[in-house]
Design an enzyme around this catalytic site. Sequence first.
Site, mmCIF file in Angstrom:
data_model
loop_
_atom_site.group_PDB
_atom_site.id
_atom_site.type_symbol
_atom_site.label_atom_id
_atom_site.label_comp_id
_atom_site.label_asym_id
_atom_site.label_seq_id
_atom_site.Cartn_x
_atom_site.Cartn_y
_atom_site.Cartn_z
ATOM 1 N N PRO A 52 71.300 41.588 5.661
ATOM 2 C CA PRO A 52 71.874 40.029 4.898
ATOM 3 C C PRO A 52 70.877 39.362 4.278
ATOM 4 O O PRO A 52 69.714 39.140 5.150
ATOM 5 C CB PRO A 52 71.855 39.254 7.013
ATOM 6 C CG PRO A 52 70.858 40.034 7.683
ATOM 7 C CD PRO A 52 70.576 41.034 7.245
ATOM 8 N N ASP A 65 65.417 39.844 3.521
ATOM 9 C CA ASP A 65 66.499 40.370 4.533
ATOM 10 C C ASP A 65 66.158 38.861 6.036
ATOM 11 O O ASP A 65 65.163 38.780 6.266
ATOM 12 C CB ASP A 65 65.707 41.510 5.094
ATOM 13 C CG ASP A 65 66.201 42.146 6.363
ATOM 14 O OD1 ASP A 65 67.481 41.355 6.891
ATOM 15 O OD2 ASP A 65 66.138 43.091 7.021
ATOM 16 N N HIS A 66 67.555 38.297 6.140
ATOM 17 C CA HIS A 66 67.747 37.752 6.532
ATOM 18 C C HIS A 66 67.413 37.869 8.980
ATOM 19 O O HIS A 66 67.026 36.783 9.532
ATOM 20 C CB HIS A 66 68.508 36.235 6.458
ATOM 21 C CG HIS A 66 68.630 34.985 7.053
ATOM 22 N ND1 HIS A 66 67.575 34.062 7.994
ATOM 23 C CD2 HIS A 66 69.253 33.790 6.241
ATOM 24 C CE1 HIS A 66 68.085 32.956 7.504
ATOM 25 N NE2 HIS A 66 69.291 33.010 6.605
ATOM 26 N N ARG A 67 66.817 38.757 8.511
ATOM 27 C CA ARG A 67 66.544 39.204 10.074
ATOM 28 C C ARG A 67 65.657 38.814 10.336
ATOM 29 O O ARG A 67 64.842 38.661 11.983
ATOM 30 C CB ARG A 67 67.385 40.976 10.438
ATOM 31 C CG ARG A 67 68.738 40.672 10.588
ATOM 32 C CD ARG A 67 69.364 41.700 10.487
ATOM 33 N NE ARG A 67 68.811 43.243 9.092
ATOM 34 C CZ ARG A 67 69.165 44.187 9.385
ATOM 35 N NH1 ARG A 67 69.644 45.400 10.217
ATOM 36 N NH2 ARG A 67 67.990 45.345 7.846
#
Length: 465
Positions: free
Chosen positions: A263, A437-439
């Site tokens: 994401p 990386d939104h994680r």
Amino acid sequence: MAAVIRMPEVATGTGEAAIQTWLVEIGTAVAAGQPIVEIETEKAVVEYETEVAGELAAILLPAGEAGAVGAPIAVVAEAGESRADALAAAEAEGVVVGGPPADAVPPAPAPTPTPTTAAASVTASEPVPTAVTEPVPTPESAAESVPAPPAPDAPADDDAGPDSSAGRVFASPLVRRLAGERGIDLAAVRGSGPRGRVVRRDLDDLPAPAPVAPAATAPVSTPVPPAPAGAQAPAPAGAEDIPHTGMRRAIARRLTEAKTEIPHIYLRADCRVDALLDLRARINEGRAADARVSVNDLVVKAVAAALLDVPEANAIWLPEVTRRFSGVDLAIAVSIPGGLVTPVVRGVDTLPVGRLGAVIRELAERARAGRLKQSELEGGSFSVSNLGMYGTAEFAAIINPPHSGILAVGAATRRPVIDDDGELSVATVMTVTLSADHRVLDGALAAQWLAAFVRRIEHPLSLLV
């Protein structure tokens, strides 16, 4: 006890690789960590370093041949162990160590053509993939049109090129596949490998060819079957179809996986770089042309410094944990013919700017020559991609797994700005875009890192201490 060296997984997701060159000979002593063989991947020629010390007792996969990942490629005898004992120990583990010599293994010659073997001899003697879909010619036409194969014991002339009397083209399955993808006729390529074998560097050194029709494996009179359902239509007038290379397929697969599975979140910032450019000019005073520090070197150093300022961003996502690093290893995107690679610079946070620039230049040169080691393509938590030298104002890059971010750097240009006193002035401004990386990096954390990077760029003396 003897150690069996197996084909490593030199590129993620690959099931096969090819030996390009053995760097040591049978009977040579080797040390742990010593490069012993060059292995071809889709992106580069990778040096494989042995993990054991001893003496090379046997080469099981010769140069130019391909093997499955995990397949035995060599046997190393331990100190004090005889070659015979080492080979016996390997055989006890189920490894086949007998057979032809390891320097070259030519394909078995076809027998004298008969009505039942003529079609097979065509495939064995021509430089095309062995899988064919054309109908088999009739016995009468095949026997009349196929010349007798070369004698199986004809000696190979070391100086013979593809037109040698042997009539065979020695190349690994990987090289044959790449030649087919690039539309290259292997019979017209002079091989630089053992016994004139065509290796990957021979294909890479050729100019890009125009697409050619695949070589026929049957007489011209043989009817051509209809195209299978769903086959790609020929290019219309005024268009040209360029076959996909192995590198382009690998890039397409990796980037598609990245955009599908990661994401992405994007943040952009403008950096005033007048002070940075002045510092660079002072650093380069009196330096030789090939030792000068570039803007990109300072940008890479600022990325590392920002990761130290915001250590939560110096991490990658794994299935069960988020792995955070104390040091900074960064991947640098390098354009090479037909694609790009991302060699990793280790310990960027500890390298002086001048040394950092030398390391980046050396990696880039070896990347373009296809001489990177596999270890130099692995690791790191972050990437840098700079298109500013092409005049690109700004762009957004795709994250390179397993990294948690990549910084896309645009060109530094003169622009109108409002200074701290509210006055209009002109400054040199560089736009950067962070893909995160939104994680691993939430929006606020990504913003903190980007702000730290801008501070480092706009106060460049902090990069030297």
